[in-house]
Write an enzyme that holds these catalytic residues in place. Structure first.
Site, PDB file in Angstrom:
ATOM      1  CB  ALA A 103      57.823 -63.287  24.343  1.00 59.05           C
ATOM      2  N   GLY A 104      59.864 -60.504  24.965  1.00 61.88           N
ATOM      3  CA  GLY A 104      61.274 -60.129  25.017  1.00 61.88           C
ATOM      4  C   GLY A 104      61.976 -60.289  23.686  1.00 61.88           C
ATOM      5  CB  SER A 126      62.237 -56.557  20.116  1.00 62.42           C
ATOM      6  OG  SER A 126      62.135 -55.176  20.234  1.00 62.42           O
ATOM      7  CG  ASP A 135      64.936 -53.759  21.250  1.00 61.20           C
ATOM      8  OD1 ASP A 135      65.986 -54.373  21.551  1.00 61.20           O
ATOM      9  OD2 ASP A 135      64.048 -53.483  22.077  1.00 61.20           O
TER      10      ASP A 135
END
Ligand code: ADP
Ligand code: MG
Length: 383
Positions: free
Chosen positions: A123-124, A126, A172
């Site tokens: 979903a972005g 990470s 990330d």
């Protein structure tokens, strides 16, 4: 529903019997500002969020790692003495991290444990970096290794690049390893120096998932990277980080129009990110919001990595009176937007924005109100 640490201990008891020796937690992240700057040696400003991977574990006498994934309802196991890449799904993230730590010379020990998380997959936010850093944190506590967030983030990135085969930057893993509660983290992607930046009180960060994904992200991403490299070459610097706006304005007329705009985004975005840090330090939420709005316009018009869905989301978010600023976040072409809002109005903002977005696009969004949390940590030990 947020995962509570006692649930992971209960899962451990059910699977392995007894209590875990340690519980580790490692968060997902969202980037507040500084987009497509990382591979230009620039600045990013992410925060670790209150969605995380949890692991409850205890050491084993042998060199095996045996982990049960609650979310996949599936066991995974490997030996530290014979790591081989397979098409094993989630366990590959643990194996890759073990490989990377051992390659760096860290002596590891086997353990058994359970793994559960509430970072939505793909979903972005990470979830993969959260899993790598949870694994690194687990190995560190089992083997008694010192926790060096920057070194561990690099090893997690190496696992993601070389074991999983995903060409990500350092952001990330580094924010998942080094985040601090109630702070964002300024990362200098060249030196890897970090600086914690306090959130002004009374604001909330909201992640707005457009529920759209675009297949061409990789090729577009590689094209942008190549354009940035050729712009850096034109300006005779190693990365666009080294080009000031003055230098750009003096020389850019000899560059083709598209490369000009790509470079202009990176140069102004680095500047906005540093200004955002100043605004946060002053407690100037309004100024921070304006910088986020400008970042979106630059990503949309100069870098051309937004999408209709992202633009629609940013538009409906910005139209709400609780919103200080909103922008697309992540690589683009779909995925998530991030908004900074007046925390007291979070509930109304979420409802109104989700409804307006759905009305406008026909997509059902997912919305996450986030708090900035600590990076990977051991949250509980049995002794
Ligand atoms: P993201 O954008 O969330 O990082 P990725 O595709 O990079 O998406 O990583 C998602 C992968 O990470 C999943 O397919 C799974 O293999 C692993 N993963 C993430 N969260 C979990 C979890 N809670 N339990 C097990 N594996 C997980
Ligand atoms: Mg990932």
């Amino acid at each position: 529903m947020a995962v509570e640490k006692h649930h992971v201990a209960e899962h451990f008891a059910a699977r392995f019997g007894g209590s875990p020796k340690w519980i580790v937690r490692s968060p997902g992240r969202v980037n507040l500002i500084g987009e497509h700057t990382d591979y230009n040696d620039g600045f990013v400003l992410p925060l670790a969020i209150d969605r995380a991977i949890w692991m409850a574990l205890r050491p084993r006498d042998d060199r095996r790692v045996s982990v049960y994934s609650i979310d996949y309802d599936q066991p995974g196991e490997f030996s530290l003495d014979s790591l081989t890449k397979e098409d094993g799904g989630w366990i590959e993230y643990l194996k890759g991290t073990a490989w990377s730590l051992q390659e760096a010379g860290h002596p590891l020990h086997g353990f058994e444990g359970v793994l559960v998380g509430d970072v939505p997959l793909g979903a972005g936010l990470s979830s993969s970096a959260a899993l790598e850093m949870a694994t690194a944190r687990a190995f560190a506590v089992v083997a008694g290794l010192p926790w060096d967030p920057i070194a561990m983030a690099k090893l997690g990135q190496r696992a993601e690049n070389q074991w999983i085969g995903v060409n990500c930057g350092i952001m990330d893993q580094l924010i998942s390893a080094a985040g601090q509660a109630d702070h964002a983290l300024l990362i200098d992607c060249r030196s890897l120096q970090t600086e914690t930046v306090p959130f002004p009180p009374g604001v909330a960060v909201v992640v707005l998932d457009t529920s759209t994904r675009r297949g061409l992200v990789d090729s577009e991403y590689n094209q942008r990277r190549a354009q940035c490299e050729s712009a850096a070459e034109f300006f005779k610097v190693s990365a666009l980080r080294d080009v000031s706006l003055e230098l750009f304005q003096a020389l850019a007329h000899d560059l083709d129009e598209i490369t000009q705009r790509r470079a202009l985004h990176v140069i102004t975005e680095n500047d906005r990110t540093l200004q955002a840090v100043e605004a946060m330090r002053r407690g100037d939420v309004a100024a921070l919001g304006v910088l986020m709005d400008k970042s979106h316009v630059s990503l949309r018009d100069d870098y051309e990595v937004s999408s209709d869905a992202l633009n629609a989301m940013v538009e409906v978010a910005a139209a709400h009176e609780a919103c200080y600023g909103a922008r697309m976040t992540g690589a683009g072409f779909g995925g998530c937007a991030v908004a900074l809002i007046h925390a007291e109005d979070a509930e109304d903002f979420v409802q109104a924005t989700a409804a307006a977005y759905q009305e406008k696009t026909g997509h059902t969004p997912a919305v996450y109100v986030c708090r900035a949390t600590n990076g990977a940590e051991v949250v509980e030990t049995s002794d």
